[in-house]
Design an enzyme around this catalytic site. Structure first.
Site, PDB file in Angstrom:
ATOM      1  N   ASP A 148      30.714 -24.190  10.000  1.00  0.00           N
ATOM      2  CA  ASP A 148      30.143 -23.397   8.918  1.00  0.00           C
ATOM      3  C   ASP A 148      31.236 -22.929   7.946  1.00  0.00           C
ATOM      4  OD1 ASP A 148      28.538 -21.720   7.408  1.00  0.00           O
ATOM      5  OD2 ASP A 148      27.530 -20.855   9.146  1.00  0.00           O
ATOM      6  N   GLY A 197      24.598 -27.069   1.230  1.00  0.00           N
ATOM      7  CA  GLY A 197      24.192 -28.027   0.209  1.00  0.00           C
ATOM      8  C   GLY A 197      25.013 -28.015  -1.054  1.00  0.00           C
ATOM      9  N   ASP A 218      20.284 -20.592   3.920  1.00  0.00           N
ATOM     10  CA  ASP A 218      19.628 -20.281   5.193  1.00  0.00           C
ATOM     11  C   ASP A 218      18.114 -20.153   5.049  1.00  0.00           C
ATOM     12  OD1 ASP A 218      22.138 -20.217   6.257  1.00  0.00           O
ATOM     13  OD2 ASP A 218      22.200 -18.037   6.540  1.00  0.00           O
TER      14      ASP A 218
END
Length: 393
Positions: A148, A197, A218
């Site tokens: 992440d 994205g 999210d």
């Protein structure tokens, strides 16, 4: 341009650490299925919660339906020792023992980190310790890594001096660096890129080693957010293929914020999108209704179809949308989505999805065959609901 060697894929087995390795072409050959801790447990997740999830995946029949990954998200990390090796915190007293427990259930286990110094929740990231962390994950027996972006964004901003191309190159290099570290361990680990994205990751995710990449911010357990994310995936189908998947984030089915019809729409859309199916609810407390949605094997088969094609939008008229996904053997999955605030009739003309009048139709939620009339099929679709068909020549 660096071109990654696909990570090997290992069949789920009672002893996953020694399971036979298949060819490189089978890494995430279909979208990964399983469970992730974040949507329900967030920062409260513990070793006991992960064990309970593994138990429930087996006892509920989810494992047999294809859900095999048990993924720990953020907040497991403790401190690094004097040699820089990462250790889990007190919520996870023995990560290797936990992995062994999950593997003994015939499942796989996943973990989470960031290319930055800190994770999104402020825990220890992998920045400057990529090789060490990859070796640690492999030694523990991890099968999946969600990586992440989080605090690495600040490093990109600081070191790029406002040059967007330089920042973009840094981002790609960071993901590629961990991929190389994973490959160097020799352990098959599915690699999930989580960077929301940005920079059209679907165009370059494969190049840096991604087996899947988040295409959105999210998700949350609200219909408005689910539909915003899901229906925005139109046009991305050409970037998905076996081993490499667009990821519109995890499932919210069963968390309580949507109706059953909305959850069926959620599950159907993700299946049409060939999206990873990672449940995000408390698996130890599922209602029969939740189980019936997550365990619909006819819908799962659409997501997991061996052809590996992502579906796309066929038409949109007001709140009504028709999407189709090519399937093996010349069939297609076709979903009639009603995004309106009331039930509405919808008509599918078989010709608009490439079929003749004599095609066979099966309703995948009603689990029954239905019949078209004069080359079209009309049905009332519930508010925020779906009718999902498999059409065979």
């Amino acid at each position: 341009m660096f071109k990654r060697k696909l990570a090997f894929y290992v069949i789920a087995s009672i002893c996953a650490a020694t399971a036979p390795v298949l060819s490189a072409q089978t890494a995430a050959a279909t979208p990964p299925m399983g469970w992730n801790s974040w949507n329900h447990f967030a920062g409260k997740v513990t070793d006991a919660d992960v064990r309970a999830a593994a138990d429930a995946i087996v006892s509920s029949g989810m494992r047999d339906a294809g859900y095999i990954y048990v993924n720990i998200d953020d907040t497991w990390q403790g401190q690094r020792d004097a040699q820089g090796v990462i250790h889990a915190n007190s919520k996870f007293p023995d990560m290797k023992a936990l992995a062994d427990y999950v593997h003994a259930k015939g499942l796989k286990i996943g973990i989470y980190s960031s290319p930055g110094p800190k994770t999104c929740a402020g825990y220890e990231g992998s920045y400057g310790h990529e090789e060490q962390d990859a070796k640690t994950y492999a030694a523990w027996g991890m099968d999946y890594l969600k990586y992440d972006l989080c605090s690495f964004r600040k490093i990109m901003q600081q070191e790029s001096n406002g040059d967007p191309q330089k920042a973009f190159d840094m981002e790609k290099a960071a993901y590629q660096k961990m991929n190389r570290a994973i490959e160097a361990t020799g352990r098959p680990i599915v690699y999930s890129l989580c960077q929301y994205g940005w920079n059209k990751v679907w165009e370059w995710g494969t190049d840096v080693g991604g087996n899947l990449w988040r295409t959105t911010g999210d998700i949350s357990d609200h219909y408005s957010r689910m539909e915003e994310i899901g229906f925005a995936q139109a046009g991305l189908s050409k970037y998905a293929a076996p081993g490499h998947w667009n990821d519109p984030d995890m499932l919210e089915v069963g968390n309580g914020g949507m109706t059953a019809d909305e959850y069926r729409q959620h599950m159907s859309l993700w299946a049409i999108l060939a999206a990873p199916l990672l449940a995000g609810n408390d698996l130890s407390k599922m209602t029969p209704e939740t189980l019936s949605i997550l365990l619909n094997k006819e819908v799962i088969a659409v997501d997991q179809d061996a052809m590996g094609k992502q579906g796309d939008r066929v038409s949109a008229v007001g709140p009504n949308e028709i999407w189709a996904k090519p399937l093996s053997g010349g069939a297609k999955a076709v979903a009639l989505f009603n995004r309106a605030e009331s039930p509405l009739p919808m008509t599918l003309h078989l010709s608009e999805v490439g079929f003749e009048e004599n095609a066979k139709l099966r309703d995948l939620w009603a689990h029954k065959d239905v019949t078209a009339s004069d080359g079209s099929y009309t049905v009332v679709v519930p508010r925020h609901g779906v009718v999902m068909l498999k059409i065979t020549p």
